[in-house]
Design an enzyme around this catalytic site. Sequence first.
Site, short mmCIF file in Angstrom:
data_model
loop_
_atom_site.label_atom_id
_atom_site.label_comp_id
_atom_site.label_asym_id
_atom_site.label_seq_id
_atom_site.Cartn_x
_atom_site.Cartn_y
_atom_site.Cartn_z
N LYS A 107 0.83 -1.22 0.00
CA LYS A 107 0.00 0.00 0.00
C LYS A 107 0.85 1.25 0.00
CE LYS A 107 -4.37 -1.83 1.40
NZ LYS A 107 -5.43 -2.02 2.39
N LYS A 111 -4.75 -11.17 -6.98
CA LYS A 111 -5.95 -11.34 -6.16
C LYS A 111 -7.10 -10.46 -6.67
CE LYS A 111 -6.29 -8.67 -2.25
NZ LYS A 111 -6.20 -8.20 -0.87
N LYS A 120 -11.46 -5.00 -5.16
CA LYS A 120 -12.43 -3.99 -5.60
C LYS A 120 -11.75 -2.72 -6.08
CE LYS A 120 -13.49 -3.33 -0.73
NZ LYS A 120 -13.85 -4.38 0.16
P1 TYM Z 1 -10.83 -6.48 3.70
O1 TYM Z 1 -11.92 -5.50 3.97
O2 TYM Z 1 -9.78 -6.11 2.71
O3 TYM Z 1 -11.43 -7.87 3.24
C1 TYM Z 1 -12.45 -8.54 3.99
C2 TYM Z 1 -12.21 -10.02 3.93
O4 TYM Z 1 -12.21 -10.50 2.57
C3 TYM Z 1 -11.05 -11.29 2.34
N1 TYM Z 1 -10.65 -11.16 0.92
C4 TYM Z 1 -10.51 -12.17 0.06
N2 TYM Z 1 -10.69 -13.50 0.21
C5 TYM Z 1 -10.49 -14.29 -0.88
N3 TYM Z 1 -10.13 -13.82 -2.10
C6 TYM Z 1 -9.94 -12.49 -2.31
N4 TYM Z 1 -9.61 -12.04 -3.50
C7 TYM Z 1 -10.13 -11.60 -1.19
N5 TYM Z 1 -10.04 -10.26 -1.03
C8 TYM Z 1 -10.35 -10.01 0.27
C9 TYM Z 1 -10.01 -10.74 3.30
O5 TYM Z 1 -8.99 -11.69 3.56
C10 TYM Z 1 -10.85 -10.43 4.52
O6 TYM Z 1 -11.01 -11.58 5.32
N6 TYM Z 1 -7.86 -5.75 7.65
C11 TYM Z 1 -9.05 -6.44 7.19
C12 TYM Z 1 -10.29 -6.07 7.97
C13 TYM Z 1 -10.17 -6.26 9.43
C14 TYM Z 1 -10.19 -7.51 10.13
C15 TYM Z 1 -10.08 -7.18 11.50
C16 TYM Z 1 -10.29 -8.84 9.71
C17 TYM Z 1 -10.07 -5.27 10.35
N7 TYM Z 1 -10.02 -5.82 11.59
C18 TYM Z 1 -10.09 -8.18 12.50
C19 TYM Z 1 -10.28 -9.84 10.70
C20 TYM Z 1 -10.17 -9.50 12.06
C21 TYM Z 1 -9.29 -6.07 5.75
O7 TYM Z 1 -8.86 -5.05 5.28
O8 TYM Z 1 -10.12 -6.91 5.07
#
Ligand code: TYM
Length: 336
Positions: free
Chosen positions: A117, A199, A202
């Site tokens: 990032k 990956k 969005k």
């Molecule tokens: P975020 O918002 O980017 O994504 C949410 C969840 O979706 C999963 N994910 C995917 N899984 C499979 N294939 C993909 N292409 C893909 N893109 C995204 C992510 O692994 C995630 O599980 N930092 C985290 C949010 C967060 C969080 C937490 C998660 C904040 N606090 C505490 C778990 C526990 C995030 O940015 O996810």
Amino acid sequence: MENQEKKKIVLSAIQPTGTPTLGNYLGALKNWKTMANDYNCLYAVADLHSITVRPEPADLRRRTLEMYALLIALGLDPEKNTIFIQSMVPEHAQLAWILDCYTQFGEASRMTQFKDKSEKHPDNVNVGLFAYPVLMAADILLYQTDFVPIGADQKQHLEITRNIAERFNGLYGNTFKLPEPFIGKVGARVMSLQEPTKKMSKSDTNVKGFISVLDDDNAIMKKIKSAVTDSEAKVYYGEGKDGVNNLMGIYSCCTGKTFDEIEKEFDGKGYGDFKTAVGEAVIEELRPLKEEYARLINDKAYLYDCAKLGAEKASYFASRTLKKAMKKVGFIQIDK
Ligand code: TYM
């Protein structure tokens, strides 16, 4: 309530940075729904995490509510589970500060998401972006969480969470439970439909690369039909077949079929038939979510009520752990 407390605890969160993709759904949200039956689940809209990229305030507010509605639309019961908006539970930011002081600069610098990032947005490498995994650790550790359902890209953040918890426990005695990641066998890494070595995301500038969970049926079918595959025209899982492997993973997640079953089903058939079947499976998979979302999103009063209840329930659990941690560190505690 009593019964709920005996169940193992699951926590996860998602950022309100736009409509979730099929990747978010298959990698995380679908498992959230399944786990809700057997565990005491807490799910959050991680809006505090989202301001590292400085969204327009009105956009952040709208997207937070949209994401919250989507979580309920998954079929999650806001009475039975705890579904909340992170910024409404101040304990997250409070514990994050404490944990910042037990996280080393070096270990936070090694986070690949931070490196990616900061390379992508060199004009806004803020301290929040750097401390992002520590806030995530606070999210998890506040609830004495057993399992964290996430996609593969979040695994490293789970590891740093465990390291921080171990360090704190080592210094002050047992304070935080060490959480385990829950990463599905298929769907943990859904790839871009246009560049299947990357990956699905969005923020992809090519909208054909990802499916949003709210895309209409036509758009879903079109995107799947134009997904990049290879010239072999044979459906099987193998090296160098990233596009087909990805579509097989998506199909398997949506139908429950194994890769063997999928190979047999499309034996002797070309990619045209295969893609149509994948498109239909995705459309059917997302249909209930879209219908429920359309019903909920206009009922702001209900969503606000649920968010208030969720925040109260989350805060009840979170404040217990926060108090414990504050006491151990040496802060004065006087009952108000
Ligand atoms: P975020 O918002 O980017 O994504 C949410 C969840 O979706 C999963 N994910 C995917 N899984 C499979 N294939 C993909 N292409 C893909 N893109 C995204 C992510 O692994 C995630 O599980 N930092 C985290 C949010 C967060 C969080 C937490 C998660 C904040 N606090 C505490 C778990 C526990 C995030 O940015 O996810």
